[in-house]
Design an enzyme around this catalytic site. Structure first.
Site, PDB file in Angstrom:
ATOM      1  N   ARG A 238    -115.176  11.293 -13.938  1.00  0.00           N
ATOM      2  CA  ARG A 238    -114.706  12.625 -13.533  1.00  0.00           C
ATOM      3  C   ARG A 238    -115.250  13.676 -14.492  1.00  0.00           C
ATOM      4  O   ARG A 238    -115.313  13.446 -15.703  1.00  0.00           O
ATOM      5  CB  ARG A 238    -113.183  12.717 -13.621  1.00  0.00           C
ATOM      6  N   GLU A 267    -117.561  21.205 -11.012  1.00  0.00           N
ATOM      7  CA  GLU A 267    -118.495  20.898  -9.923  1.00  0.00           C
ATOM      8  C   GLU A 267    -118.009  21.507  -8.601  1.00  0.00           C
ATOM      9  O   GLU A 267    -116.802  21.642  -8.420  1.00  0.00           O
ATOM     10  CB  GLU A 267    -118.682  19.370  -9.788  1.00  0.00           C
ATOM     11  N   HIS A 285    -122.088  13.631  -7.508  1.00  0.00           N
ATOM     12  CA  HIS A 285    -120.805  12.937  -7.253  1.00  0.00           C
ATOM     13  C   HIS A 285    -120.912  11.981  -6.061  1.00  0.00           C
ATOM     14  O   HIS A 285    -120.213  12.143  -5.057  1.00  0.00           O
ATOM     15  CB  HIS A 285    -119.668  13.947  -7.047  1.00  0.00           C
TER      16      HIS A 285
HETATM   17  C1  DGY Z   1    -112.930   8.657  -6.362  1.00  0.00           C
HETATM   18  O1  DGY Z   1    -112.567   7.838  -5.518  1.00  0.00           O
HETATM   19  O2  DGY Z   1    -112.167   9.075  -7.225  1.00  0.00           O
HETATM   20  C2  DGY Z   1    -114.345   9.100  -6.277  1.00  0.00           C
HETATM   21  O3  DGY Z   1    -114.685   9.990  -7.274  1.00  0.00           O
HETATM   22  C3  DGY Z   1    -114.588   9.700  -4.897  1.00  0.00           C
HETATM   23  O4  DGY Z   1    -115.932   9.726  -4.660  1.00  0.00           O
END
Ligand code: DGY
Length: 320
Positions: A238, A267, A285
């Site tokens: 993240r 982002e 992402h």
């Molecule tokens: C998640 O599942 O947290 C991913 O980042 C989504 O793509």
């Protein structure tokens, strides 16, 4: 009467077909992200929300949606949702763990290999027509095989990343808030070390912790300074876990060798500093973005939502 639900972003047709068997569905197949205002308006009188990590479900929104009973995130991470605020209002929250572990681990590995062997840099060079022939000292990279891989966060995805290291004869060390069970350590062939040891010893550092106030800027100037100058940092978890400005400074100064990034602070607005650097591989992402995995995530979220709204315990209830 069927429960009423809103889906905030485009999903697959089979997901909608399944949901329609159980619910009255308000879908947004145009995929234009709703503003907080628009989302609150769509949720008037709705029982359930199926949302994505691009939707913020906070107490302001919840205060405007008194009929809401369940929120199903199409993601394993749920830092876009104020879970305590939902729980306080009796709203169930679910996520999609498990189905995306392997795809996300694959992408972390794609970033490791691409940064180590400078794949995107050389691809740009060859496309510009600048390649004039083979040279011994051309585009030298670093080896992934036999290197030390440091994984920060040894949950399911961290373990999947570690398992893949076996084929590359890597030494795997890890740090986790809580040391994992001995049988897991044995299975993934990883040794527990403290955080600073991991920073100092790793050739490749992969971040796999969820984002929260506790992990905000887990990697900043202090941590980057502790890494080897040859270290490669991979963030496929993240944005916000890394202090992007500090990372750009380190990459520019060569304090670390390179970075591979799937996620960013703020982002999709990237810090423009990244775009000026050659020693960073940037992808948008896409950690879980294979067709099979994204289908599985959407269907998992749909099943969670239907369970929550029909009196069953959803398989992936997030508890606070
Ligand atoms: C998640 O599942 O947290 C991913 O980042 C989504 O793509």
């Amino acid at each position: 009467m069927k429960p009423k639900i809103t889906i905030t972003r485009e999903v697959f047709d089979d997901t909608i077909d399944y949901l329609k068997q159980h619910c009255e569905v308000d879908a947004n197949q145009a995929d234009q992200a709703y503003s907080p205002e628009a989302l609150a308006a769509r949720l008037a009188g709705q029982d359930g929300l199926m949302c994505a990590l691009t939707d913020k479900v906070d107490s302001t929104l919840l205060a405007r949606c008194p009929t809401l009973k369940a929120v199903a995130n199409i993601a394993v991470g749920y830092n876009n949702i104020d879970v305590p605020a939902c729980t306080a209002r009796g709203i169930q929250v679910t996520n999609t763990p498990g189905v995306l572990d392997d795809s996300t681990a694959d992408l972390a590995w794609a970033l490791m290999l691409a940064t180590a062997r400078r794949v995107t840099e050389v691809e740009a060079y060859i496309r510009k027509g600048e390649w004039t022939g083979w040279k011994l000292k051309q585009w030298l990279g670093v080896d992934v095989h036999h290197a030390t891989l440091g994984i920060i966060g040894m949950g399911r995805i961290g373990q999947a990343i570690a398992r893949r290291a076996f084929g590359f004869d890597m030494k795997v060390i890890y740090y986790n808030r809580k040391r994992v069970a001995a049988d897991i350590e044995q299975r993934v062939n990883a040794r527990y070390v403290n955080f600073d040891e991991l920073l100092a010893q790793s050739d490749f550092i992969v971040l796999q912790v969820p984002y929260s106030s506790a992990t905000h800027h887990l990697i900043g100037a202090r941590e980057l300074a502790k890494m080897k100058p040859s270290a490669v940092l991979i963030n496929s978890t993240r944005g916000g876990v890394v202090d992007d400005a500090a990372l750009i400074t380190a990459l520019k100064a060569g304090t670390i060798r390179a970075a591979g990034l799937d996620v960013y602070e703020n982002e999709p607005k990237l810090n423009p500093g990244f775009l000026a650097l050659n020693n960073v591989v940037l992808v948008p992402h896409i950690g879980s973005s294979t067709e099979a995995t994204r289908r599985a995530m959407a269907m998992t979220a749909a099943k969670n939502l239907v369970a929550a709204l029909t009196g069953a315990v959803p398989p992936n209830l997030v508890r606070v």
